[in-house]
Motif scaffolding. Structure first.
Motif, PDB file in Angstrom:
ATOM      1  N   ALA A   1       0.836  -1.199   0.000  1.00  0.00           N
ATOM      2  CA  ALA A   1       0.000   0.000   0.000  1.00  0.00           C
ATOM      3  C   ALA A   1       0.877   1.258   0.000  1.00  0.00           C
ATOM      4  CB  ALA A   1      -0.920   0.004   1.214  1.00  0.00           C
ATOM      5  N   ILE A   2       0.460   2.232  -0.783  1.00  0.00           N
ATOM      6  CA  ILE A   2       1.204   3.481  -0.904  1.00  0.00           C
ATOM      7  C   ILE A   2       0.730   4.451   0.171  1.00  0.00           C
ATOM      8  CG2 ILE A   2       1.844   5.382  -2.415  1.00  0.00           C
ATOM      9  CD1 ILE A   2       1.115   3.565  -4.780  1.00  0.00           C
ATOM     10  N   GLU A   3       1.623   4.774   1.081  1.00  0.00           N
ATOM     11  CA  GLU A   3       1.289   5.698   2.163  1.00  0.00           C
ATOM     12  C   GLU A   3       1.536   7.132   1.718  1.00  0.00           C
ATOM     13  OE1 GLU A   3       3.730   4.505   5.406  1.00  0.00           O
ATOM     14  OE2 GLU A   3       2.862   2.497   5.567  1.00  0.00           O
ATOM     15  N   PRO A   4       0.906   8.099   2.365  1.00  0.00           N
ATOM     16  CA  PRO A   4       1.146   9.499   2.026  1.00  0.00           C
ATOM     17  C   PRO A   4       2.616   9.866   2.182  1.00  0.00           C
ATOM     18  CG  PRO A   4      -0.795   9.291   3.413  1.00  0.00           C
ATOM     19  CD  PRO A   4      -0.147   7.943   3.391  1.00  0.00           C
ATOM     20  N   GLY A   5       3.122  10.642   1.216  1.00  0.00           N
ATOM     21  CA  GLY A   5       4.498  11.116   1.277  1.00  0.00           C
ATOM     22  C   GLY A   5       5.530  10.151   0.753  1.00  0.00           C
ATOM     23  N   VAL A   6       5.122   8.962   0.304  1.00  0.00           N
ATOM     24  CA  VAL A   6       6.059   7.975  -0.210  1.00  0.00           C
ATOM     25  C   VAL A   6       6.342   8.258  -1.685  1.00  0.00           C
ATOM     26  CG1 VAL A   6       6.428   5.534  -0.712  1.00  0.00           C
ATOM     27  CG2 VAL A   6       5.362   6.207   1.436  1.00  0.00           C
ATOM     28  N   ALA A   7       7.620   8.317  -2.047  1.00  0.00           N
ATOM     29  CA  ALA A   7       8.001   8.446  -3.453  1.00  0.00           C
ATOM     30  C   ALA A   7       7.870   7.091  -4.122  1.00  0.00           C
ATOM     31  CB  ALA A   7       9.429   8.954  -3.562  1.00  0.00           C
ATOM     32  N   VAL A   8       7.225   7.051  -5.286  1.00  0.00           N
ATOM     33  CA  VAL A   8       6.970   5.796  -5.989  1.00  0.00           C
ATOM     34  C   VAL A   8       7.811   5.751  -7.253  1.00  0.00           C
ATOM     35  CG1 VAL A   8       5.245   4.355  -7.107  1.00  0.00           C
ATOM     36  CG2 VAL A   8       4.625   5.686  -5.068  1.00  0.00           C
ATOM     37  N   ILE A   9       8.536   4.640  -7.431  1.00  0.00           N
ATOM     38  CA  ILE A   9       9.333   4.426  -8.635  1.00  0.00           C
ATOM     39  C   ILE A   9       8.823   3.176  -9.329  1.00  0.00           C
ATOM     40  CG2 ILE A   9      11.623   3.885  -9.547  1.00  0.00           C
ATOM     41  CD1 ILE A   9      12.801   5.553  -7.314  1.00  0.00           C
ATOM     42  N   ALA A  10       8.362   3.347 -10.543  1.00  0.00           N
ATOM     43  CA  ALA A  10       7.826   2.229 -11.319  1.00  0.00           C
ATOM     44  C   ALA A  10       8.971   1.448 -11.942  1.00  0.00           C
ATOM     45  CB  ALA A  10       6.888   2.750 -12.397  1.00  0.00           C
ATOM     46  N   GLY A  11       9.147   0.220 -11.485  1.00  0.00           N
ATOM     47  CA  GLY A  11      10.242  -0.592 -11.997  1.00  0.00           C
ATOM     48  C   GLY A  11       9.986  -1.183 -13.360  1.00  0.00           C
ATOM     49  N   ASN A  12       8.702  -1.460 -13.680  1.00  0.00           N
ATOM     50  CA  ASN A  12       8.336  -2.020 -14.988  1.00  0.00           C
ATOM     51  C   ASN A  12       9.137  -3.272 -15.331  1.00  0.00           C
ATOM     52  OD1 ASN A  12       6.403   0.009 -15.436  1.00  0.00           O
ATOM     53  ND2 ASN A  12       7.931   1.377 -16.327  1.00  0.00           N
ATOM     54  N   GLY A  13       9.364  -4.113 -14.312  1.00  0.00           N
ATOM     55  CA  GLY A  13      10.045  -5.380 -14.534  1.00  0.00           C
ATOM     56  C   GLY A  13      11.562  -5.299 -14.576  1.00  0.00           C
ATOM     57  N   ARG A  14      12.121  -4.127 -14.318  1.00  0.00           N
ATOM     58  CA  ARG A  14      13.572  -3.997 -14.329  1.00  0.00           C
ATOM     59  C   ARG A  14      14.179  -4.637 -13.077  1.00  0.00           C
ATOM     60  NH1 ARG A  14      11.748   1.420 -15.690  1.00  0.00           N
ATOM     61  NH2 ARG A  14      12.093   1.894 -17.898  1.00  0.00           N
ATOM     62  N   THR A  15      15.514  -4.701 -13.043  1.00  0.00           N
ATOM     63  CA  THR A  15      16.229  -5.377 -11.956  1.00  0.00           C
ATOM     64  C   THR A  15      16.607  -4.388 -10.866  1.00  0.00           C
ATOM     65  OG1 THR A  15      17.145  -6.992 -13.514  1.00  0.00           O
ATOM     66  CG2 THR A  15      18.226  -6.789 -11.368  1.00  0.00           C
ATOM     67  N   LEU A  16      16.259  -4.737  -9.636  1.00  0.00           N
ATOM     68  CA  LEU A  16      16.724  -3.991  -8.467  1.00  0.00           C
ATOM     69  C   LEU A  16      17.799  -4.821  -7.788  1.00  0.00           C
ATOM     70  CD1 LEU A  16      16.041  -1.337  -6.852  1.00  0.00           C
ATOM     71  CD2 LEU A  16      14.821  -2.842  -5.255  1.00  0.00           C
TER      72      LEU A  16
END
Length: 458
Positions: A74-89
């Motif tokens: 769940a996305i909490e307020p103030g959280v920066a979201v980065i869409a990985g789109n299946g990439r490698t972390l």
């Protein structure tokens, strides 16, 4: 402003500019200053496994990884979201044999050059190192403490630094760069230039060794570096020479262990390696001329071997016909054999580069790591430069300047992360071009680079 103050101010301008530029980039990045970041739809290389995870979400809070889940977080307020789109972390890369102060100057400049200039050049190189995806380096020799403080305090962007401080050597040992005109040395007398700037310290008795070790620990060393045998770049240090006596090495080990940390020893030959191990040294640097019996001893004693796939350009950087070039020609053929021994006896093997006096070669840091595929799979090579190197760093115990787990992507670990545009296990050459392929670089929970389109703060 008097003339001295003016000179200090002018010398500091480039350093100030680097810090201001870093701050400006952070302000322009909507996720750079967030206290929490959520990576969505990423496949994780955890620093240990041979394969990537299923599509996952990773939540970073503060400077640690709080949660990893294959179900949406769940996305909490103030959280920066980065869409990985299946990439490698994956974890930030770790170089276990680096000399941050010795990359950009040449050998003469490193000792006799202006200290202020050399520090500013090293600061710029530290930022470049971080932008190559190397979020941590173990610095095994040089006047590094000021640079580390500047990075840790946020004045400039750079990797975490595990400092050894000055290399401790003997008269005519590897690291003794004095000229013959500076002899004889008076014990307790005036220090040489290299000693004054904290590059290396000469110690010719157990008592002197204890003093020099304790001085490095006093300044914040996380591990201690001694040169147990001859070296390539020191003109008066034959490769075959065994330098410190066993009591001298034991004095260093005892002083370091009293502080809860360990000693690493530069050593090429079987004799130098064996003496270092007998004295209690925990990590051998290089070991390129070891034989089978010595490799077996390393395995039996559980000693770490810090190996480097040294580039041919480094050997060729020594002038043909010089003493240094002759020694390089002697050492280089042993690199491949050392890696074969490491595999044969399943040695605890760390990875580093040992780049010296070449900004151009430093820019190929990722390519040097990728060259390990001569002996290892891509997954094994990446694990060596992440999870395995992280285990080596932990040997510093309470002298660890960054308490926490490094080199892995797991809950509770420190948040040093790279988002890679592709799968480096399938194509390790991706790490050779960090400008193109490392889309996000995070260190200590802070984003220093973000090229992902559509990143947003909830």
């Amino acid at each position: 402003m008097n003339s001295m103050s003016r000179r200090i101010f002018v010398a500091a301008l480039p350093l100030m500019a680097v810090g201001l530029a870093s701050a400006a980039r952070a302000q322009g990045n909507p996720s750079a200053n967030a206290s929490a970041t959520l990576f969505q739809n990423v496949r994780i290389f955890d620093g240990k496994s041979g394969s990537l995870s299923a599509p996952s979400s990773v939540l970073v809070k503060g400077n640690t990884i709080e949660r990893i889940s294959t179900t949406p977080i769940a996305i909490e307020p103030g959280v920066a979201v980065i869409a990985g789109n299946g990439r490698t972390l994956m974890p930030g890369l770790i170089d276990a044999h680096w000399h941050a102060m010795l990359i950009r100057p040449n050998p003469v400049e490193s000792i006799n050059g202006d200290i202020g200039y050399n520090n500013i050049a090293a600061g710029a190189e530290a930022t470049d190192t971080l932008m190559r995806g190397f979020t941590t380096i173990r610095d095994v020799g040089g006047p590094i403490f000021g640079l580390k403080s500047a990075v840790d305090s946020g004045i400039i962007a750079g990797p975490r630094i595990y400092p050894s401080g000055a290399v401790i050597t003997v008269t005519s040992g590897h690291g003794d760069f004095r000229q013959l005109s500076e002899l004889p040395r008076t014990i307790g007398g005036m220090l040489s230039r290299m000693e004054q700037i904290g590059g290396s310290m000469v110690a010719d008795s157990p008592d002197e060794v204890r003093v020099r070790v304790r001085e490095q620990l006093m300044q914040g060393a996380s591990q201690i570096k001694l040169t147990a045998g001859g070296g390539v770049s020191s003109p008066f240090s034959p490769i075959d020479a065994v330098t410190f006596t066993e009591p001298e090495l034991r004095a260093a080990v005892e002083a370091a262990e009293n502080w809860g940390t360990y000693v690493v020893a530069h050593a090429f030959t079987p004799a130098a390696i064996q003496r270092a191990i007998a004295a209690g040294v925990k990590c051998i640097e290089h070991g390129f001329l070891m034989d089978d019996a010595t490799a077996k001893l390393i395995a039996e004693k559980g000693v770490w071997l810090s190996l480097q796939p040294l580039r041919e350009e480094l050997r060729q950087g020594f002038r043909e016909g010089s003493v240094e070039r002759a020694k390089a020609d002697e050492v280089w053929p042993g690199i491949g054999r050392a890696y074969e021994f490491a595999k044969k006896y399943k040695l605890k093997t760390a990875w580093g580069t040992d780049v010296l006096f070449s900004r151009a070669l430093a820019q190929r840091q990722g390519a040097i790591l990728a060259s390990l595929v001569r002996w290892y799979t891509p997954a094994e090579a990446l694990a060596m430069a992440t999870g395995t190197n992280g285990e080596l760093l932990a040997l510093s115990g309470k002298r660890n300047p960054y308490p926490g787990k490094l080199g892995v992507v797991e809950e509770g670990a420190l948040a040093d992360l790279l988002l890679v545009d592709g799968n480096p296990i399938d194509n390790i050459k991706l790490i050779e071009d960090p400008a193109m392929n490392f889309l996000v670089i995070m260190k200590d929970g802070k984003i220093h680079k973000n090229l992902v389109a559509g990143g947003r703060r909830n």
